[in-house]
Every structure is written in C-alpha cells, then in structure tokens.
Design an enzyme around this catalytic site. Structure first.
Site, short mmCIF file in Angstrom:
data_model
loop_
_atom_site.label_atom_id
_atom_site.label_comp_id
_atom_site.label_asym_id
_atom_site.label_seq_id
_atom_site.Cartn_x
_atom_site.Cartn_y
_atom_site.Cartn_z
N ASP A 104 -9.39 13.55 11.08
CA ASP A 104 -9.24 12.14 11.46
C ASP A 104 -10.44 11.35 11.97
O ASP A 104 -10.78 11.61 13.06
CB ASP A 104 -7.86 11.78 11.96
CG ASP A 104 -7.40 10.40 11.87
OD1 ASP A 104 -8.26 9.57 11.93
OD2 ASP A 104 -6.11 10.25 11.79
N LYS A 119 0.84 4.35 -3.07
CA LYS A 119 -0.07 5.54 -2.79
C LYS A 119 0.50 6.60 -2.13
O LYS A 119 0.07 7.82 -1.89
CB LYS A 119 -1.26 4.85 -1.62
CG LYS A 119 -2.30 3.89 -2.62
CD LYS A 119 -3.17 3.46 -1.44
CE LYS A 119 -4.28 2.76 -2.13
NZ LYS A 119 -5.32 2.38 -1.14
N ASN A 125 0.83 -0.96 -0.04
CA ASN A 125 0.13 -0.02 0.06
C ASN A 125 0.82 1.31 -0.19
O ASN A 125 0.50 2.07 -0.88
CB ASN A 125 -0.98 -0.08 1.34
CG ASN A 125 -1.87 -1.24 1.42
OD1 ASN A 125 -1.30 -2.18 1.49
ND2 ASN A 125 -3.01 -1.05 1.19
N SER A 164 -0.67 5.20 11.89
CA SER A 164 -1.53 4.63 12.65
C SER A 164 -1.06 3.32 13.51
O SER A 164 -0.23 3.57 14.35
CB SER A 164 -2.94 4.05 11.47
OG SER A 164 -3.91 3.55 12.34
N HIS A 224 -7.69 10.31 7.94
CA HIS A 224 -6.74 9.36 8.28
C HIS A 224 -6.20 8.53 7.06
O HIS A 224 -5.47 7.52 7.05
CB HIS A 224 -7.45 8.35 9.11
CG HIS A 224 -6.60 7.25 9.77
ND1 HIS A 224 -5.80 7.73 11.09
CD2 HIS A 224 -6.25 6.11 9.85
CE1 HIS A 224 -5.27 6.76 11.72
NE2 HIS A 224 -5.55 5.77 10.97
#
Lengths: 268, 268
Positions: free
Chosen positions: B213, B62, B58, B145, B246
C-alpha cells in the site's frame, strides 16, 4: 517488442496490468490491459473488446472478471478502443466516432486509413503480442456493444484464430442502425466492406442481451443477427435477460457464464 | 421521508440503486447508493464508508460486492463522503479536505459546523433511513481508508448500534498522520474531540491491510491501532496482505471475506 508496464495491481493472487507499446499498425502508442491469474503456465487468452467511450481500463475495473479467472491458466487482454493522440478531422467531436470509437475495422477514408486499423491491430499485432510476449497459443474473443460487434466480426472472419466467440449486447447489424451508419460513413469509402460477417463457425456463438437495454432494439438489432444466423446455419445461443440494461452491472452479472463458456473451448 | 431514486440497475437478480434526499443534518441534498439483493425479506444492512475523493458510486461500481450479497437478506448502503453543493472556505481546493473528504466527524469550525456533520448523518439520519425506508433493524459497518477510520470510530463509539465492524486499509491513527492532522485542524476547534475511539467492543474487529500500500505505514499507522487495541483489550484480527496496494483491486480481492464476517454477525 518493446512493451512497457504502466501500472500493476495485485488482484486475486494474480495481477491486473496496464501496458503500452508503439503499434506498427496504428502508428501510435497503444495501451492495453491484462488480467493475469497467478498460474505460472498461462497458455490461453480471452480478448475482450470494449464499447464506445471506453479505454483499456473500464472492463478490468468494473466487470469483476479477475475473480473468475483466478484458478485458471487463461488470461484476459483488453485493448483500447481506438488509436489516441491524433488530431484527425472530426476525431474528438462525438462519443460515437473517432477516439474511443474505432469500431474494430480498417478505415479506408482520408486520414483515418493511416491509423484507424483496429481490425488488423487486434487480429495481427495483439495476437503477435499474445504469442511472443505472453507465450499463449489459444485465443477466444468477446466484447460489449461496439466490442460485441467487433468480437462477432473478428470471430467469424478469422474463424480459425479463435476457439470461441461471445458477445454482450452487440451492435448486431451496424449497416442498419444509427451508430453503425455513422461509423461506416466516416471510416469507409465503400461501406460494402462492412456488409458481411464472412464465414460461419461450427461452434455456437454465445450472446447475452438485456431486455431493458436503453439501446435495444434500435441500435443493437439482435433479431436481425438471429435471422442472418439461421439463414447461414450459424448456431447462436441468445439469452434475453429480463430487466437488465446496457451497463457494467449487466456485464458483471453474467460475465462468469461467458468466462466458463470460453474456458470450456480453450481446454485444447 | 422524501427519498428519490436517481438511477436503478438490475444486478445479480437484485438492484443497484442511487438515491438522493434532503438531509436535515447536513442541510444539503445527500446521495447514497444501495445494493439490494433479490430477497423480499431484507432485514439487515452493512454501511460502507468510502475513502478520500470517492462519491456514493465508486464502491458499487468497482468492488464486485453485489455478487456476494445476492443470496442473502442483507443490503449494503454507501453514503457520499461529504456534503456537496456548498462553497465553504477552502472546501474544493484539495483532495484531502472539504468536498469528498468529510472524515465522518462533526465539524466545529466556522462554516463547516453547519454542514459537515457526517458522524451524525451516518449514526442518526442514515440509520433512520435504514429503519424507516428500508425496514431493516440490524447494522454492521465497514469502510476503506478514510472510511475505514470512519467505520472504526463509529463502530466503537456507537458500539451497540452495530453488530460488527471491519475496515480495509484504515487511517488508524489520524492524530499522527498528515491526512488526519490536516482534516482535524480544518474541521475541529479542539482536536482532542477526535482523540479517543471511546469504547471497546466484545467482538473482534476485522482489518485487512496491503503491504504494498502506497500509504502504508505513514498515513495509516496500523501498528499504532494494534498497540492501542492491546492496551484497551479490544480484539483485532489484522490480516497483512503481501503485495496488495491501496486500490479497489485490493478491496475486490478480499471484500467477500468481509461480507462473510458481517453476515455471520448479522444473523441475529
């Protein structure tokens, strides 16, 4: 004009937004994404046409384009690659025909002719949305692979509509490659409808093509485009890029060059 | 050291690569990705720890990070977020526990203790790979996160291993939020094992947190980290960012700042 915002994410001081509306042309709901820089006087737009299997989201998630528009008055808008939510014959059986593979043409075959009208969707309805909803009046067009084909066809046939045209790894001669043959056979009663690019432009068209592209040259046939352009006196800038493939990593590397090219043409 | 290249894409003159190897620590095959700038003297690495549900892919798809490393001697390496290919009890039933949710700790509960040892996997095995396979000898760590939590814990407990530590939207006080409570209950016999960050660092830790977020503040509890840091004399730079959420759009906006921060600390 009833356009709904499905998702909105702040990105580089501007916003990346997913929209949905009921299309009068495809007779289906259609989604598109837009990357809107912070500017309060956005006056121009680049239309980005994506490749096979993509939706309206891939490009804005993976290209990094927001970075290069952040201090400009230019937005980018990316339509989905086909109508959705239908159940036409053979529509969902392969990745290169039907859903996710609209080829930016107006279909004439049974069933498809009522919905798969992506050429008109882009050149009429999306342009209306840009003018009326986003209040922009200057347009350029670009795309990748199937979307590169779309950008070339729309940019040449509707030459006065677009200030500039570029493409990454375009399907350059679809009449003579397996992807194009399959698509035209399925969508068009008379594939001569797809034969000609139509016009020439007075400005140069910018093309980037990776030389390690897994679909080059068989599906893309870039050299045939160069030959046709020479014959028609269409100026092309073709950058062959050593070592690059067909992926978003290639796009992300050179998208800044294409954005700069379009910004230059969108100035006036 | 048997490391296999699964995929390699040229990106910004360097390469984005997916690797796989048999881990001695998790006793499973493990994948990781790396973004390698063109430089022939890569000497340092940023370890990126991803969030819940992510794989090794990911972030490199991105974030746009390749752009910001292209003219440096620093690579970025992103491990998967858990062991894969197992069938442990409750391992695949929810997005926030088990596969895709290893929480960068060493599990002590039945079944998990034999494989879910992501703390050791990062701090011992991945560091060995960086030293022996990639020949780099200076390390920084960052993450998002759940991975922000991992970066904080690893960066504080193994403080001499890392030149610098940063985090996006970290789960800052997992003992007191639903995600952390669930994970610690499932992975740890005694959740006191997770109680303390351990050390303080002499350098500042950089944190970015979006104020829109969807998990702030309940799951992230950033203010509790600020309080704990003040009590422990740990310097923090916390940037609260108005309007950001987020998502990867938030990361992609501020990743350049974090890369610059780490490059500064990796100089010597």
């Amino acid at each position: 004009m009833n356009i709904e915002i499905l998702k909105k994410n702040k990105t580089f001081d501007g916003n990346t937004v997913i929209y949905e509306h009921q299309s009068e042309i495809t007779k289906t709901p259609m989604k598109f994404s837009a990357s809107l820089p912070k500017s309060e006087k956005i006056d121009s737009a680049i239309i980005w046409l994506s490749g096979l299997t993509c939706t309206e989201e891939n490009f804005i998630l993976k290209s990094g384009v927001q970075n290069y528009l952040q201090n400009t008055n230019t937005m980018i808008i990316c339509p989905d690659t086909s109508p959705r939510g239908l159940e036409l014959k053979n529509e969902h059986e392969s990745y290169d025909f039907g859903s996710g593979a609209g080829f930016y043409l107006n279909a004439t075959t049974e069933g498809y002719k009522d919905h798969y009208k992506m050429y008109d969707y882009i050149s009429i309805e999306l342009i209306s949305i840009l003018k009326d909803y986003f209040k922009v009046d200057r347009f350029s067009i670009s795309g990748h692979s199937m979307g590169g084909h779309g950008a070339l066809v729309l940019g040449l046939r509707e030459k006065d509509l677009f200030n500039s045209v570029s493409a990454f790894s375009p399907i350059s001669n679809p009449m003579n490659c397996p992807w194009g043959e399959k698509a035209f056979k399925g969508y068009l009663i008379d594939s001569n409808d797809a034969k000609k690019y139509g016009n020439t432009r007075s400005d140069s068209i910018l093309i980037d093509q990776g030389l390690d592209d897994e679909f080059y040259p068989d599906q893309l046939l870039t050299k045939n485009l160069e030959t046709a352009a020479t014959e028609a006196n269409q100026k092309l800038i073709v950058n062959y890029r050593e070592g690059y493939d067909h992926s978003f990593f290639f796009l992300s590397t050179f998208i800044e060059d294409h954005i700069k090219f379009h910004l230059e043409h969108l100035k006036n």
